[in-house]
Design a protein around this motif. Structure first.
Motif, short mmCIF file in Angstrom:
data_model
loop_
_atom_site.label_atom_id
_atom_site.label_comp_id
_atom_site.label_asym_id
_atom_site.label_seq_id
_atom_site.Cartn_x
_atom_site.Cartn_y
_atom_site.Cartn_z
N GLN A 17 48.68 36.87 41.39
CA GLN A 17 48.54 37.55 42.68
C GLN A 17 47.31 38.44 42.73
O GLN A 17 46.97 38.97 43.80
CB GLN A 17 49.79 38.38 42.98
N VAL A 18 46.65 38.62 41.59
CA VAL A 18 45.53 39.57 41.53
C VAL A 18 44.19 38.84 41.43
O VAL A 18 43.20 39.26 42.03
CB VAL A 18 45.70 40.52 40.33
N CYS A 38 43.97 46.85 39.60
CA CYS A 38 44.04 46.09 40.85
C CYS A 38 45.50 45.73 41.19
O CYS A 38 45.90 45.80 42.36
CB CYS A 38 43.20 44.82 40.74
N ALA A 39 46.29 45.38 40.17
CA ALA A 39 47.70 45.05 40.41
C ALA A 39 48.46 46.26 40.89
O ALA A 39 49.36 46.16 41.74
CB ALA A 39 48.32 44.48 39.14
N ASN A 41 47.29 48.70 42.68
CA ASN A 41 46.87 49.10 44.03
C ASN A 41 46.84 47.94 45.01
O ASN A 41 46.23 48.05 46.09
CB ASN A 41 45.47 49.74 43.96
N ASN A 42 47.48 46.81 44.66
CA ASN A 42 47.58 45.65 45.56
C ASN A 42 46.21 45.15 45.99
O ASN A 42 45.92 44.94 47.17
CB ASN A 42 48.43 45.99 46.80
N SER A 77 41.98 44.23 49.67
CA SER A 77 43.42 44.40 49.76
C SER A 77 44.11 43.06 50.01
O SER A 77 43.58 42.18 50.67
CB SER A 77 43.76 45.39 50.88
N LYS A 78 45.31 42.92 49.46
CA LYS A 78 46.07 41.68 49.67
C LYS A 78 46.33 41.41 51.15
O LYS A 78 46.44 40.27 51.57
CB LYS A 78 47.41 41.75 48.93
N LYS A 79 46.38 42.47 51.92
CA LYS A 79 46.64 42.33 53.34
C LYS A 79 45.54 41.53 54.03
O LYS A 79 45.79 40.79 54.98
CB LYS A 79 46.78 43.72 53.97
N ARG A 81 43.46 39.37 52.36
CA ARG A 81 43.01 38.31 51.46
C ARG A 81 42.54 37.08 52.23
O ARG A 81 41.52 36.47 51.88
CB ARG A 81 44.17 37.94 50.51
#
Length: 393
Positions: A17-18, A38-39, A41-42, A77-79, A81
């Motif tokens: 996921q990172v 990074c993991a 802090n998403n 951010s994953k948001k 991605r």
């Protein structure tokens, strides 16, 4: 903040996921710490997601040119991605460093905000009028355009609005042809010679990147280092000359008593600064820090200020016995010339987009263009009977 030098490598076991599987090298100890950060802090490491050639992944090259590492990263951010389109290294960009530039391409879906650019005002580069030759060219162009305008005006009878439109277009076209639109650059003090040196350095950077043999790359690296020194030397000289010139202008402004120019130059020399926030206080004098309480205090202040009761004993002011002596005669050429001369320079142009500097280049041509226009305006006012009654239009 610090220099992490984190190598993450292509193995993303446990960190799917990172990061992706397209990173360069092998994961180091600092790389593990970076991935854990990074993991926590998403965040997603963009440089490990997209497949590229090795030369488009390595962000640092050793001085000998034998070692390449990927130690500069772009995280998102994953948001967001899915908004990340690509991350790669731009080797041709001249940044005067042993690191290459890392560029990320994003695509965001935002609400469209249409901007009407039809009525956007044009800002002409009036600073070119300091050059004597350009000033002469502008004056000659304005005279030629005015002669054409005068010939057309004699042939056909124009209304006031049509006459003004022709005068306006004459001045604007002269500004457009000779001065051009003002282009903003971040460092206005860099000269054209230095910009040429920067372009030459950029070409030498491309030679370094395209060298095939070690000997050719070493020679190109030496030439690039020499070009880099020349650019730095020229930039320091330009900055020093720019500051010395501003200091001389400030000294002359202080000698002439021009305080506005003196303060403007002082602001340019001191750089950008932010004004401190003024605290909002209660009636008792205590400072308020929270935004909502400050808004309530402002509302309370204006409610008291704008809703005061009427005075108990209003003053009794008698009307004036006679009208003020207002001169409503037609303006003369000398008055028009004086009005143009009194206009301040370096001020924003009005809706007509005509700067004051353009009118002052050739006062005779400007006065002759504006005088018939004012005659038409005053003639129309006289026909309406306003001047005879002494009422300003």
């Amino acid at each position: 903040m610090g220099d992490f030098n984190a190598k993450i490598g292509p193995d993303n076991t446990g960190y799917e996921q990172v990061m992706g599987t397209h990173a360069l090298g092998e994961m180091s100890e600092n790389g593990e710490s970076f991935v854990d950060l990074c993991a926590l802090n998403n965040l997603v490491i963009g440089g490990s997601i997209f497949p590229h050639k090795q030369i488009h992944k390595s962000t640092w090259v050793s001085p000998a040119g034998t070692t390449e590492n990927q130690i500069d990263h772009v995280c998102i951010s994953k948001k967001f991605r899915r908004s990340l389109q690509d991350v790669r290294v731009r080797r041709g960009t001249d940044v005067a460093s042993d690191h290459h530039l890392v560029v990320a391409r994003l695509k965001l879906k935002l609400k469209k905000n249409w901007i009407d650019t039809s009525d956007r005002r044009a800002k002409y580069n009036v600073s070119l009028l300091k050059d004597h030759k350009i000033k002469e060219d502008f004056g000659l162009t304005l005279k030629n355009k005015f002669s054409v305008l005068q010939d057309r005006s004699e042939e056909e009878e124009d209304s006031v609005s049509n006459r003004w439109q022709k005068v306006r277009e004459t001045l604007r076209s002269a500004c457009q042809e000779v001065l051009g639109i003002k282009k903003y650059q971040q460092k206005e003090w860099i000269t054209a010679e230095t910009l040429t040196k920067i372009e030459d350095r950029k070409k030498k950077k491309a030679v370094v990147n395209n060298s095939r043999t070690r000997a050719a790359k070493a020679k190109a690296q030496e030439e690039y280092a020499e070009a880099y020194k020349v650019v730095k030397r020229n930039i320091r000289k330009d900055k020093r000359d720019y500051v010395d010139g501003l200091a001389a202008e400030a000294e002359q402004a202080a000698y002439n008593g021009n305080m506005k120019q003196l303060y403007d130059i002082t602001k340019r020399l001191s750089g950008k600064f932010s004004k401190p926030e003024r605290p909002v206080k209660e009636k008792q004098g205590k400072s308020i820090t929270e935004i909502e309480q400050q808004m309530n205090r402002w509302a309370e202040h204006f409610e008291e200020l704008l809703n005061r009761p009427a005075p108990l004993n209003p003053p009794d002011i008698d009307p004036a016995n006679e009208d003020l002596p207002i001169n409503c005669d037609r303006p003369t050429r000398d008055e028009i010339r004086k009005a143009i001369t009194m206009m301040k320079n370096r001020k924003a142009a009005g809706p007509d987009d005509i700067p004051a500097e353009a009118l002052k280049v050739d006062l005779d041509a400007s006065v002759e263009m504006l005088f018939p226009l004012f005659e038409k305006i005053c003639g129309r006012r006289s026909d309406s009977g306003r001047l005879e009654r002494g009422i300003p239009y």
